[in-house]
Design an enzyme around this catalytic site. Sequence first.
Site, PDB file in Angstrom:
ATOM      1  N   ARG A 164     -20.657 -44.737 -25.079  1.00 29.60           N
ATOM      2  CA  ARG A 164     -19.637 -45.401 -24.259  1.00 29.60           C
ATOM      3  C   ARG A 164     -20.298 -46.358 -23.277  1.00 29.60           C
ATOM      4  O   ARG A 164     -20.981 -45.930 -22.355  1.00 29.60           O
ATOM      5  CB  ARG A 164     -18.786 -44.379 -23.489  1.00 29.60           C
ATOM      6  CG  ARG A 164     -17.758 -45.052 -22.576  1.00 29.60           C
ATOM      7  CD  ARG A 164     -16.645 -44.127 -22.109  1.00 29.60           C
ATOM      8  NE  ARG A 164     -17.077 -43.128 -21.147  1.00 29.60           N
ATOM      9  CZ  ARG A 164     -16.239 -42.353 -20.444  1.00 29.60           C
ATOM     10  NH1 ARG A 164     -14.927 -42.477 -20.619  1.00 29.60           N
ATOM     11  NH2 ARG A 164     -16.701 -41.449 -19.607  1.00 29.60           N
ATOM     12  N   ASP A 444     -16.204 -36.350 -12.390  1.00 24.37           N
ATOM     13  CA  ASP A 444     -16.896 -37.610 -12.631  1.00 24.37           C
ATOM     14  C   ASP A 444     -16.149 -38.700 -11.888  1.00 24.37           C
ATOM     15  O   ASP A 444     -15.283 -38.410 -11.049  1.00 24.37           O
ATOM     16  CB  ASP A 444     -17.050 -37.901 -14.123  1.00 24.37           C
ATOM     17  CG  ASP A 444     -15.732 -38.181 -14.830  1.00 24.37           C
ATOM     18  OD1 ASP A 444     -14.672 -38.223 -14.165  1.00 24.37           O
ATOM     19  OD2 ASP A 444     -15.758 -38.366 -16.059  1.00 24.37           O
TER      20      ASP A 444
END
Length: 531
Positions: A164, A444
């Site tokens: 990603r 996160d």
Amino acid sequence: MTTQSTALEITAPVPKDAAFLFSPEALAFITALVERFEPRRQSLLAARKKRQQEFDAGALPDFLPRTHSIRDGDWQVAEIPADLLDRRVEITGPAEPKMIINALNSGAKVFMADLEDSLAPAWEKILEGQKALYDAVRQTLKFASPEGKTYQLNKDGLAVLIVRPRGWHLPENHVRYQGKPVAGALVDFGLYFFHNAKERVARGTGCYFYLPKLENHEEAQLWADIFAFSEAALSLPRSTIRATILIEVITAAFEMHEILHTLKDYAVGLNCGRWDYIFSTIKKFHARPEFLLPERTQVTMDKAFLKSYAELLIQTCHKRGAFAMGGMSAFIPVKNDEAANSKAFAAVRADKEREATYGHDGTWVAHPGLIPVAMEVFNRIMPGKNQREKLREDVKVSATDLLTMHRGTVTEAGIRNNLSVSAQYMAAWLSGQGCVPIFNLMEDAATAEIARSQLWQWVHHAAKTDAGRVIDALWVTQLAEEEFAKIKEQMGAEAFAALPFARAKELVLKLVLDREYVEFLTLPAYQELTR
């Protein structure tokens, strides 16, 4: 030292063992990407700002009349590669050597190596991640911990690797074109693809990506054009690149058919990026009091706009022969507390049972200890490799359904939790950690974004707690001081002083209290990280 290729400059030191990443050929490839596609990225970012102004003025997203024929058309994405047909459990984590080894060895079907939300993009971290990915592709990656423990890849049974890159909004300050920072996404994609695509093909697989934070099909078209150019530049067959698109912005939910159609030669599926999706909903409608949300624990996937989004995603994907991937449960195993651990496992099991029953083809976990839990659920409910045959023709989702907010309460405890999570995450991020366990949850950037955005929303719309107290700037500042004192006491003065908590508190309070809402916390934090 400055390394230069035409107008492209690397303005930070490159360690000797990573110098090969910036070979003249690699620099020429990234330069070509930047020259061709950076102007379009800038134009798309400008379009985001214009659309935000429209939302602030009262507009709402809707399904596009001009693309009705795409939504009603009879078409499918390209055939799914064999090694992506079974994705029932995917593990995700930052592209760091130890994490990459453990995740590829974990028994999960897929590992998403993250250069985005769970990686604080310090220059050294980006280079470390790219070098580790290079070695992982060749199955030579090893890591020795400071304690002397050695980690290496298994000989077989490795998870399929997907990478990603950063979202379109994030710059890379250390790579400049004509004096200006270029897109972090172009650096991340360009380095990984240039150095690894041919090796991946030679090993009987492809070059696979997760694409984050796309807001519409025009932004998907940019990736489609980048993919086509890159394959041609390296003389690789079309569809060597395959991508799963994270639907983590509420506007993208109205264009899922269009996004898949735009990328139909490359797309293998869509993913319910739930935490970013919640954050994006607050962000897009931050100026609108009717979009106030209760605290995060009450914003669940089984009702209101999130249930509609998940079911529409499954229906859309399966109609097009694509995968519908479930999202991340934030719970992680809890050491030395059997009751809390059992509660966490039960919550994960219930979440995965919901996903599998809805019709998702797989799910995400953040910790290897949760792989058996998720695997058992999907093995039981989804005995085949996937369930793309589950068309969910019963689903009828309107624009109103996608915009119906959860109702609930805000408590003082919820405010304190958001302040503590925001502060602890920001301090960790500024010290180079992008993925942090806090209060037995894996946080996160996406979950931290929810915490600080909810605080902004509650303060600037004078929301009230369940006890009737108005949430104002003075009270939130007082609570922030108290929560920082608690963190210091729990950590100890020495450990507390080792992290940039003073700057973290300053940034969090600025993000929460300033009248102007900041689009991404990682933008000002990145400037701090790279000063």
